[in-house]
Enzyme design. Structure first.
Site, PDB file in Angstrom:
ATOM      1  N   ARG A 115       0.881  -1.123   0.077  1.00 52.62           N
ATOM      2  CA  ARG A 115      -0.079  -0.218   0.072  1.00 52.62           C
ATOM      3  C   ARG A 115       0.890   1.311   0.069  1.00 52.62           C
ATOM      4  O   ARG A 115       1.676   1.432   0.785  1.00 52.62           O
ATOM      5  CB  ARG A 115      -0.730  -0.052   1.100  1.00 52.62           C
ATOM      6  CG  ARG A 115      -1.566   1.315   1.379  1.00 52.62           C
ATOM      7  CD  ARG A 115      -2.875   1.376   2.477  1.00 52.62           C
ATOM      8  NE  ARG A 115      -3.348   2.452   2.732  1.00 52.62           N
ATOM      9  CZ  ARG A 115      -2.849   3.352   3.720  1.00 52.62           C
ATOM     10  NH1 ARG A 115      -2.350   2.931   4.810  1.00 52.62           N
ATOM     11  NH2 ARG A 115      -3.485   4.629   3.700  1.00 52.62           N
ATOM     12  N   HIS A 159      -3.206  10.867   0.536  1.00 49.15           N
ATOM     13  CA  HIS A 159      -2.664  10.575   1.914  1.00 49.15           C
ATOM     14  C   HIS A 159      -2.104  11.948   2.520  1.00 49.15           C
ATOM     15  O   HIS A 159      -0.844  12.041   2.611  1.00 49.15           O
ATOM     16  CB  HIS A 159      -1.851   9.370   1.877  1.00 49.15           C
ATOM     17  CG  HIS A 159      -1.399   8.940   3.365  1.00 49.15           C
ATOM     18  ND1 HIS A 159      -1.613   7.429   3.641  1.00 49.15           N
ATOM     19  CD2 HIS A 159      -1.181   9.157   4.375  1.00 49.15           C
ATOM     20  CE1 HIS A 159      -1.334   7.330   4.775  1.00 49.15           C
ATOM     21  NE2 HIS A 159      -0.989   8.362   5.358  1.00 49.15           N
ATOM     22  N   GLU A 205      -7.710   8.524   6.033  1.00 49.52           N
ATOM     23  CA  GLU A 205      -8.221   9.360   7.509  1.00 49.52           C
ATOM     24  C   GLU A 205      -8.688  10.551   7.229  1.00 49.52           C
ATOM     25  O   GLU A 205      -8.249  11.498   8.182  1.00 49.52           O
ATOM     26  CB  GLU A 205      -6.823   8.972   8.272  1.00 49.52           C
ATOM     27  CG  GLU A 205      -6.585   7.963   8.555  1.00 49.52           C
ATOM     28  CD  GLU A 205      -5.453   7.719   9.619  1.00 49.52           C
ATOM     29  OE1 GLU A 205      -4.636   9.002   9.642  1.00 49.52           O
ATOM     30  OE2 GLU A 205      -5.054   6.728  10.101  1.00 49.52           O
ATOM     31  N   ASN A 345      -7.445   1.905   9.707  1.00 48.98           N
ATOM     32  CA  ASN A 345      -6.101   2.253  10.324  1.00 48.98           C
ATOM     33  C   ASN A 345      -6.411   2.136  11.853  1.00 48.98           C
ATOM     34  O   ASN A 345      -6.877   2.998  12.488  1.00 48.98           O
ATOM     35  CB  ASN A 345      -5.597   3.540   9.995  1.00 48.98           C
ATOM     36  CG  ASN A 345      -5.077   3.526   8.611  1.00 48.98           C
ATOM     37  OD1 ASN A 345      -5.317   2.678   7.820  1.00 48.98           O
ATOM     38  ND2 ASN A 345      -4.768   4.826   8.105  1.00 48.98           N
ATOM     39  N   TYR A 347      -4.678   1.439  15.665  1.00 47.43           N
ATOM     40  CA  TYR A 347      -3.401   1.724  16.345  1.00 47.43           C
ATOM     41  C   TYR A 347      -3.876   1.858  18.058  1.00 47.43           C
ATOM     42  O   TYR A 347      -3.125   1.253  18.916  1.00 47.43           O
ATOM     43  CB  TYR A 347      -2.758   3.104  16.266  1.00 47.43           C
ATOM     44  CG  TYR A 347      -2.184   3.107  15.024  1.00 47.43           C
ATOM     45  CD1 TYR A 347      -0.727   2.526  14.848  1.00 47.43           C
ATOM     46  CD2 TYR A 347      -2.713   3.633  13.826  1.00 47.43           C
ATOM     47  CE1 TYR A 347      -0.082   2.879  13.337  1.00 47.43           C
ATOM     48  CE2 TYR A 347      -2.165   3.643  12.425  1.00 47.43           C
ATOM     49  CZ  TYR A 347      -0.850   3.272  12.249  1.00 47.43           C
ATOM     50  OH  TYR A 347      -0.193   3.175  11.021  1.00 47.43           O
ATOM     51  N   GLU A 426      -3.841  -0.195   8.091  1.00 44.59           N
ATOM     52  CA  GLU A 426      -2.660   0.121   8.950  1.00 44.59           C
ATOM     53  C   GLU A 426      -2.538  -0.259  10.159  1.00 44.59           C
ATOM     54  O   GLU A 426      -3.816  -0.289  10.781  1.00 44.59           O
ATOM     55  CB  GLU A 426      -2.189   1.704   9.032  1.00 44.59           C
ATOM     56  CG  GLU A 426      -1.887   2.504   7.878  1.00 44.59           C
ATOM     57  CD  GLU A 426      -1.731   4.111   7.983  1.00 44.59           C
ATOM     58  OE1 GLU A 426      -1.458   4.336   9.173  1.00 44.59           O
ATOM     59  OE2 GLU A 426      -2.154   4.649   7.178  1.00 44.59           O
TER      60      GLU A 426
HETATM   61  C1  FCB Z   1      -1.521   7.109  10.682  1.00 45.28           C
HETATM   62  C2  FCB Z   1      -1.207   7.925   9.287  1.00 45.28           C
HETATM   63  C3  FCB Z   1       0.010   7.431   8.699  1.00 45.28           C
HETATM   64  C4  FCB Z   1       1.064   7.232   9.982  1.00 45.28           C
HETATM   65  C5  FCB Z   1       0.716   6.434  11.011  1.00 45.28           C
HETATM   66  C6  FCB Z   1       1.778   6.105  11.982  1.00 45.28           C
HETATM   67  O1  FCB Z   1      -2.726   8.094  11.259  1.00 45.28           O
HETATM   68  O2  FCB Z   1      -2.193   7.560   8.474  1.00 45.28           O
HETATM   69  O3  FCB Z   1       0.483   8.046   7.804  1.00 45.28           O
HETATM   70  O4  FCB Z   1       1.771   8.377  10.200  1.00 45.28           O
HETATM   71  O5  FCB Z   1      -0.222   7.069  11.670  1.00 45.28           O
END
Ligand code: FCB
Length: 524
Positions: A115, A159, A205, A345, A347, A426
């Site tokens: 990607r 992006h 995002e 995405n 995290y 992500e």
């Molecule tokens: C996300 C972004 C990506 C990267 C990660 C750590 O929010 O999409 O570009 O910076 O965080």
């Protein structure tokens, strides 16, 4: 048997039993918290995409080469004080010059997808000023060389970086004019690359972009107002909603163009990608449960409800006044079902506390300024419950390791959005430590991915239609306002030589993708 020996033996048996029981319960807790660390590629269906992610501004460098125009990030990163250590993406990971090496790295890892995003200002340096053929050639080389090695290009059209000229002329995403400029860019991408690219994401995002650029104003165009921040311009209560509104319509118009004009001939899918934090209630109170639901609606459904159902979530319409823009009937039709897939995405997970029924004291460090306002859904989010952090810390202040959050966010999306096909576009770990050990011997990153994958597999066993997983990131890169101090890469990039050095996690991923499980275990 002597009495003392007997007592001792019984005692030993108790100790052993106790140890066994606690070991079982520790193991159980471990599995509950971390998932089954024996996760294997074969736990996922055939054809599942396993890849790595990057984005143009974060890795390419070559910021003024071969006809590229200035982007918003080129300009912003050169403003003193905007980026940690005064760093910028002028060179970044030098991917523009080393893309062949990076493609070989991807091939050696054994991924079947990659990607990346297209730099808008490299392909269209000036508004309607013609296509920069050198830019098109660069991405053609990447796409062709990926395909030659059996790697699917998974392309994000936008992006975060766009031509600064669009900002200067009419204020970028705050203007409806940006919608047509985006469609023009998307059409250029479909025409130039669509014969070979089967996976398109329109915008990365929009939700986070709205917050960082227009609510707290720490990323370009750096607009905000008190109590969220002290920017020279902006209105934090309103502008994030306007910017996202324009992004949603830009997405819908581009997706419609793709469906009407290109898809029948070219095949392929188009989706949108969102920043997908999982929210959990801070306490068992009904009001905190509702606050967690509201946080999900104000962050996730904000983007997904319009592109699946054609309008903003009822929760947002209930709590916002006229500041929430409205879609016309035609726009609702255009938006409805305008995605073939959802990109997540993921995290982090956060606790949510209600600020409607209980007063949120926003100068308390656990409560972010502005939590008592509609733009935040009247929710205060925090990383701690009774002083206990939600998970292990990472290098990113609000991202803690909460593997179960992966299962929960996928299930939330599955339920609310009719189990649309999903890709985890992500998921990644940045270490809070900056030791040399951590550059290479990144055991924590390996465990992070294993445990998040385990919970993803669990969600899929329960029926979620997830079709791919991408690690952020292939290599250390320019991490926006954190510059190069946050490192998510499977490969370390030596700042002096720009050489790529595999971390232990790169070797783990390679073995995982080959399904060599025995090797897999040695990394723990
Ligand atoms: C996300 C972004 C990506 C990267 C990660 C750590 O929010 O999409 O570009 O910076 O965080």
């Amino acid at each position: 048997m002597k009495r003392s020996t007997f007592t001792c033996t019984v005692y030993n048996i108790f100790v052993i039993l106790f140890l066994l029981l606690s070991a079982t319960s520790i193991a159980k807790d471990f599995i509950e918290e971390e998932g089954d660390l024996d996760i294997k590629r074969s736990d996922f269906p055939d054809g599942f995409l396993f890849g790595a992610s990057t984005s143009s501004y974060q890795i390419e460098g070559a910021y003024l080469e071969d006809g590229k125009g200035l982007s918003n990030w080129d300009v912003f990163s050169h403003i003193e004080g905007s980026i940690e250590n005064g760093e910028n993406g002028d060179i970044a990971s030098d991917h523009y010059h080393r893309y062949m090496e990076d493609i070989e790295i991807l091939h050696s890892l054994g991924v079947n997808a990659y990607r990346f995003s297209i730099s808008w200002s490299r392909v269209l340096p000036r508004k309607f000023g013609g296509v920069n053929q050198a830019g098109v050639l660069f991405y053609n080389q990447i796409i062709d060389n990926l395909l030659l090695r059996g790697i699917e290009p998974f392309v994000t059209i936008h992006h975060s970086d766009y031509p600064q000229e669009l900002e200067d002329r009419y204020g970028g995403w705050l203007s409806t004019l940006m919608q047509d400029d985006f469609v023009h860019f998307a059409e250029t991408c479909f025409k130039s690359f669509g014969d070979r690219v089967k996976y398109w994401s329109s915008i990365n995002e929009p939700n986070l972009f709205g917050i960082l650029g227009f609510e707290i104003g720490i990323c370009p165009p750096a607009r905000c107002s008190p109590p969220f921040g002290n920017c020279p311009h902006g209105n934090s209560d309103i502008e994030p909603l306007i910017a996202v509104h324009n992004m949603l319509l830009a997405h819908a118009k581009a997706a419609n163009l793709d469906h009407m004009k290109f898809k029948r001939k070219q095949g392929g899918m188009i989706g949108i990608i969102l920043h997908a934090i999982m929210y959990k209630p801070l306490t068992e109170d009904k009001s905190d449960q509702e606050a967690a639901d509201r946080a999900l609606a104000f962050n996730i459904a904000w983007i997904l409800d319009p592109v699946v159902f054609g309008d903003y979530p009822p929760e947002m319409r209930r709590y916002h006044g006229s500041e929430l823009p409205r879609f016309s009937p035609d726009e609702r039709v255009l938006l409805r079902d305008s995605i073939d897939f959802i990109g997540l995405n993921h995290y982090a997970s956060l606790y949510a506390k209600d600020c409607i029924n209980s007063r949120c004291i926003c100068n308390d460090s656990s409560c972010i300024q502005g939590s008592d306002r509609a733009i935040r859904g009247f929710v205060c989010t925090t990383t701690e419950q009774d002083g206990v952090p939600i998970g292990e810390p990472t290098g990113m202040s609000l991202s803690f390791v909460v593997p179960r959050g992966m299962e929960e966010i996928v299930n939330y999306t599955k339920k609310r959005h009719h189990n649309k096909p999903m890709f985890v576009t992500e998921n990644g770990y940045s270490s809070p430590y900056k030791s040399f050990e951590d550059y290479q011997h990144d055991v924590k990153r390996i465990n992070y991915h294993k445990s998040y994958l385990a919970f993803l597999a669990q969600a899929m066993r329960d029926g979620a239609d997830v079709r791919g997983y991408f690690i952020w990131s292939l290599m250390d890169d320019f991490e926006w306002i954190n510059g190069y101090s946050l490192r998510y890469g499977l490969y370390h990039v030596d700042p002096r030589t720009l050489n790529r050095i595999p971390k232990l996690s790169a070797n783990w991923y390679r073995d995982f993708l080959r399904n060599s499980n025995s090797l897999n275990k040695n990394y723990i």
